[in-house]
Design a protein around this motif. Structure first.
Motif, PDB file in Angstrom:
ATOM      1  N   ARG A  84     -64.505  85.015  83.287  1.00  0.00           N
ATOM      2  CA  ARG A  84     -65.827  85.041  83.920  1.00  0.00           C
ATOM      3  C   ARG A  84     -66.257  86.503  83.932  1.00  0.00           C
ATOM      4  O   ARG A  84     -67.365  86.610  84.630  1.00  0.00           O
ATOM      5  N   THR A  85     -65.647  87.553  83.337  1.00  0.00           N
ATOM      6  CA  THR A  85     -66.217  88.631  83.484  1.00  0.00           C
ATOM      7  C   THR A  85     -66.596  89.251  81.878  1.00  0.00           C
ATOM      8  O   THR A  85     -65.891  88.679  81.102  1.00  0.00           O
ATOM      9  N   GLN A  86     -67.478  90.294  81.928  1.00  0.00           N
ATOM     10  CA  GLN A  86     -67.614  90.838  80.603  1.00  0.00           C
ATOM     11  C   GLN A  86     -66.401  91.408  80.013  1.00  0.00           C
ATOM     12  O   GLN A  86     -65.979  91.165  78.712  1.00  0.00           O
ATOM     13  N   ALA A  87     -65.609  91.944  81.019  1.00  0.00           N
ATOM     14  CA  ALA A  87     -64.513  92.653  80.279  1.00  0.00           C
ATOM     15  C   ALA A  87     -63.419  91.776  79.820  1.00  0.00           C
ATOM     16  O   ALA A  87     -63.020  91.935  78.679  1.00  0.00           O
ATOM     17  N   ALA A  88     -63.440  90.785  80.388  1.00  0.00           N
ATOM     18  CA  ALA A  88     -62.227  89.627  79.935  1.00  0.00           C
ATOM     19  C   ALA A  88     -62.755  88.836  78.615  1.00  0.00           C
ATOM     20  O   ALA A  88     -62.005  88.744  77.592  1.00  0.00           O
ATOM     21  N   PHE A  89     -64.297  88.593  78.548  1.00  0.00           N
ATOM     22  CA  PHE A  89     -64.607  88.083  77.340  1.00  0.00           C
ATOM     23  C   PHE A  89     -64.520  89.176  76.269  1.00  0.00           C
ATOM     24  O   PHE A  89     -64.093  88.646  75.030  1.00  0.00           O
ATOM     25  N   LEU A  90     -64.700  90.423  76.478  1.00  0.00           N
ATOM     26  CA  LEU A  90     -64.742  91.358  75.502  1.00  0.00           C
ATOM     27  C   LEU A  90     -63.498  91.532  75.050  1.00  0.00           C
ATOM     28  O   LEU A  90     -63.217  91.764  73.719  1.00  0.00           O
ATOM     29  N   ILE A 110     -66.769  97.031  70.632  1.00  0.00           N
ATOM     30  CA  ILE A 110     -66.753  95.477  70.984  1.00  0.00           C
ATOM     31  C   ILE A 110     -67.819  94.814  71.904  1.00  0.00           C
ATOM     32  O   ILE A 110     -68.442  94.014  71.480  1.00  0.00           O
ATOM     33  N   GLU A 111     -68.429  95.814  72.718  1.00  0.00           N
ATOM     34  CA  GLU A 111     -69.553  95.066  73.377  1.00  0.00           C
ATOM     35  C   GLU A 111     -70.785  95.441  72.632  1.00  0.00           C
ATOM     36  O   GLU A 111     -71.588  94.362  72.522  1.00  0.00           O
ATOM     37  N   GLN A 112     -70.810  96.423  71.838  1.00  0.00           N
ATOM     38  CA  GLN A 112     -71.939  96.472  70.775  1.00  0.00           C
ATOM     39  C   GLN A 112     -71.954  95.241  69.665  1.00  0.00           C
ATOM     40  O   GLN A 112     -72.870  94.920  69.571  1.00  0.00           O
ATOM     41  N   LEU A 113     -70.731  94.861  69.277  1.00  0.00           N
ATOM     42  CA  LEU A 113     -70.683  93.858  68.553  1.00  0.00           C
ATOM     43  C   LEU A 113     -71.071  92.503  69.152  1.00  0.00           C
ATOM     44  O   LEU A 113     -71.862  91.827  68.340  1.00  0.00           O
ATOM     45  N   ALA A 114     -70.735  92.240  70.325  1.00  0.00           N
ATOM     46  CA  ALA A 114     -70.807  90.802  70.958  1.00  0.00           C
ATOM     47  C   ALA A 114     -72.517  90.970  71.035  1.00  0.00           C
ATOM     48  O   ALA A 114     -73.105  89.842  70.712  1.00  0.00           O
ATOM     49  N   ARG A 115     -73.133  92.045  71.709  1.00  0.00           N
ATOM     50  CA  ARG A 115     -74.673  92.059  71.683  1.00  0.00           C
ATOM     51  C   ARG A 115     -75.360  92.028  70.404  1.00  0.00           C
ATOM     52  O   ARG A 115     -76.451  91.265  70.325  1.00  0.00           O
ATOM     53  N   ALA A 116     -74.840  92.627  69.282  1.00  0.00           N
ATOM     54  CA  ALA A 116     -75.206  92.317  68.103  1.00  0.00           C
ATOM     55  C   ALA A 116     -75.425  91.138  67.582  1.00  0.00           C
ATOM     56  O   ALA A 116     -76.432  90.432  66.987  1.00  0.00           O
ATOM     57  N   VAL A 117     -74.276  90.286  67.792  1.00  0.00           N
ATOM     58  CA  VAL A 117     -73.955  88.775  67.271  1.00  0.00           C
ATOM     59  C   VAL A 117     -74.928  88.107  68.149  1.00  0.00           C
ATOM     60  O   VAL A 117     -75.634  87.334  67.625  1.00  0.00           O
ATOM     61  N   PHE A 118     -74.829  88.254  69.410  1.00  0.00           N
ATOM     62  CA  PHE A 118     -76.078  87.464  70.227  1.00  0.00           C
ATOM     63  C   PHE A 118     -77.386  87.420  70.112  1.00  0.00           C
ATOM     64  O   PHE A 118     -78.162  86.693  70.086  1.00  0.00           O
ATOM     65  N   ARG A 119     -77.767  88.878  69.801  1.00  0.00           N
ATOM     66  CA  ARG A 119     -79.151  89.127  69.187  1.00  0.00           C
ATOM     67  C   ARG A 119     -79.283  88.451  68.016  1.00  0.00           C
ATOM     68  O   ARG A 119     -80.458  87.699  67.530  1.00  0.00           O
ATOM     69  N   VAL A 120     -78.584  88.403  66.929  1.00  0.00           N
ATOM     70  CA  VAL A 120     -78.721  87.759  65.673  1.00  0.00           C
ATOM     71  C   VAL A 120     -78.797  86.271  65.927  1.00  0.00           C
ATOM     72  O   VAL A 120     -79.658  85.506  65.514  1.00  0.00           O
ATOM     73  N   MET A 136     -74.303  77.903  80.578  1.00  0.00           N
ATOM     74  CA  MET A 136     -73.066  77.525  80.750  1.00  0.00           C
ATOM     75  C   MET A 136     -72.147  78.763  81.172  1.00  0.00           C
ATOM     76  O   MET A 136     -71.013  78.482  81.363  1.00  0.00           O
ATOM     77  N   LEU A 137     -72.618  79.899  80.903  1.00  0.00           N
ATOM     78  CA  LEU A 137     -71.884  81.144  81.066  1.00  0.00           C
ATOM     79  C   LEU A 137     -72.137  81.758  82.431  1.00  0.00           C
ATOM     80  O   LEU A 137     -73.161  81.844  83.004  1.00  0.00           O
ATOM     81  N   PRO A 138     -70.971  82.418  83.015  1.00  0.00           N
ATOM     82  CA  PRO A 138     -71.226  83.267  84.191  1.00  0.00           C
ATOM     83  C   PRO A 138     -72.095  84.353  83.977  1.00  0.00           C
ATOM     84  O   PRO A 138     -72.595  84.727  82.827  1.00  0.00           O
ATOM     85  N   ALA A 139     -72.788  84.606  85.127  1.00  0.00           N
ATOM     86  CA  ALA A 139     -73.768  85.761  85.027  1.00  0.00           C
ATOM     87  C   ALA A 139     -73.389  86.945  84.260  1.00  0.00           C
ATOM     88  O   ALA A 139     -74.171  87.568  83.497  1.00  0.00           O
ATOM     89  N   GLU A 140     -72.180  87.344  84.587  1.00  0.00           N
ATOM     90  CA  GLU A 140     -71.829  88.751  84.078  1.00  0.00           C
ATOM     91  C   GLU A 140     -71.777  88.268  82.319  1.00  0.00           C
ATOM     92  O   GLU A 140     -71.935  89.435  81.533  1.00  0.00           O
ATOM     93  N   LEU A 141     -71.494  87.259  81.639  1.00  0.00           N
ATOM     94  CA  LEU A 141     -71.474  87.068  80.278  1.00  0.00           C
ATOM     95  C   LEU A 141     -72.740  86.943  79.923  1.00  0.00           C
ATOM     96  O   LEU A 141     -73.187  87.406  78.676  1.00  0.00           O
ATOM     97  N   LYS A 142     -73.652  86.200  80.695  1.00  0.00           N
ATOM     98  CA  LYS A 142     -74.889  86.137  80.345  1.00  0.00           C
ATOM     99  C   LYS A 142     -75.748  87.449  79.907  1.00  0.00           C
ATOM    100  O   LYS A 142     -76.757  87.439  78.801  1.00  0.00           O
ATOM    101  N   GLU A 143     -75.167  88.610  80.607  1.00  0.00           N
ATOM    102  CA  GLU A 143     -75.838  89.767  80.269  1.00  0.00           C
ATOM    103  C   GLU A 143     -75.617  90.399  78.921  1.00  0.00           C
ATOM    104  O   GLU A 143     -76.333  91.483  78.500  1.00  0.00           O
ATOM    105  N   LEU A 144     -74.837  90.058  78.290  1.00  0.00           N
ATOM    106  CA  LEU A 144     -74.706  90.197  76.806  1.00  0.00           C
ATOM    107  C   LEU A 144     -75.561  89.846  76.035  1.00  0.00           C
ATOM    108  O   LEU A 144     -75.633  90.201  74.936  1.00  0.00           O
TER     109      LEU A 144
END
Length: 151
Positions: A84-90, A110-120, A136-144
């Motif tokens: 449910r949190t960015q930290a847990a997902f990352l 890792i955060e940079q990676l997730a953001r890069a993949v989501f941009r692509v 479908m994702l919690p607000a914190e994960l959507k922020e990525l």
């Protein structure tokens, strides 16, 4: 000129290489093997976080070759996971990265990676599908994800 003699193979290899190259560029990374493993790890983490049906919809949007790696090791009965949190997902993404890149320093954050993949993903997957994923994702994960697909 055909690389493999079968157009469908050539196209999926080329399209998968484009995805990997775009992730590498986003990460300012020359090592495409690491970029691929990071892409793979992030796709596995997001796949596992979604309900089975939506995970399958995402898989259908990927190049055939990349979709094969996306489905690798998937246990649909164990999904969706509950980060449910960015930290847990990352942390989950990092766990996958360390499984595929057996090196303490993968060459990216890792955060940079997730953001890069989501941009692509947001550049290559139809907006409607990306919005289905983020809804479908919690607000914190959507922020990525890029702002354009979070709305």
């Amino acid at each position: 000129m055909a690389m493999h003699g079968l157009g469908v193979f050539d196209k999926t290899v080329q399209t998968t290489e484009q995805w990997v190259s775009e992730v590498a560029k986003e990460l300012n990374l020359e090592d495409k093997h690491r970029a691929f493993q990071g892409l793979r790890a992030t796709l596995h983490a997001v796949r596992n976080r979604m309900p089975m049906g939506e995970a399958a919809h995402l898989g259908a949007e990927l190049p055939t070759l990349l979709a094969g790696f996306y489905y690798e090791g998937w246990k649909p009965e164990s999904t969706p996971t509950k980060e449910r949190t960015q930290a847990a997902f990352l942390e989950t993404v990092q766990s996958h990265v360390h499984q595929y890149i057996r090196d303490e320093n993968p060459g990216f954050e890792i955060e940079q990676l997730a953001r890069a993949v989501f941009r692509v993903m947001s550049d290559r997957i139809p907006a409607g599908e990306m919005q289905d994923i983020t809804h479908m994702l919690p607000a914190e994960l959507k922020e990525l994800f890029p702002e354009a697909v979070r709305a």
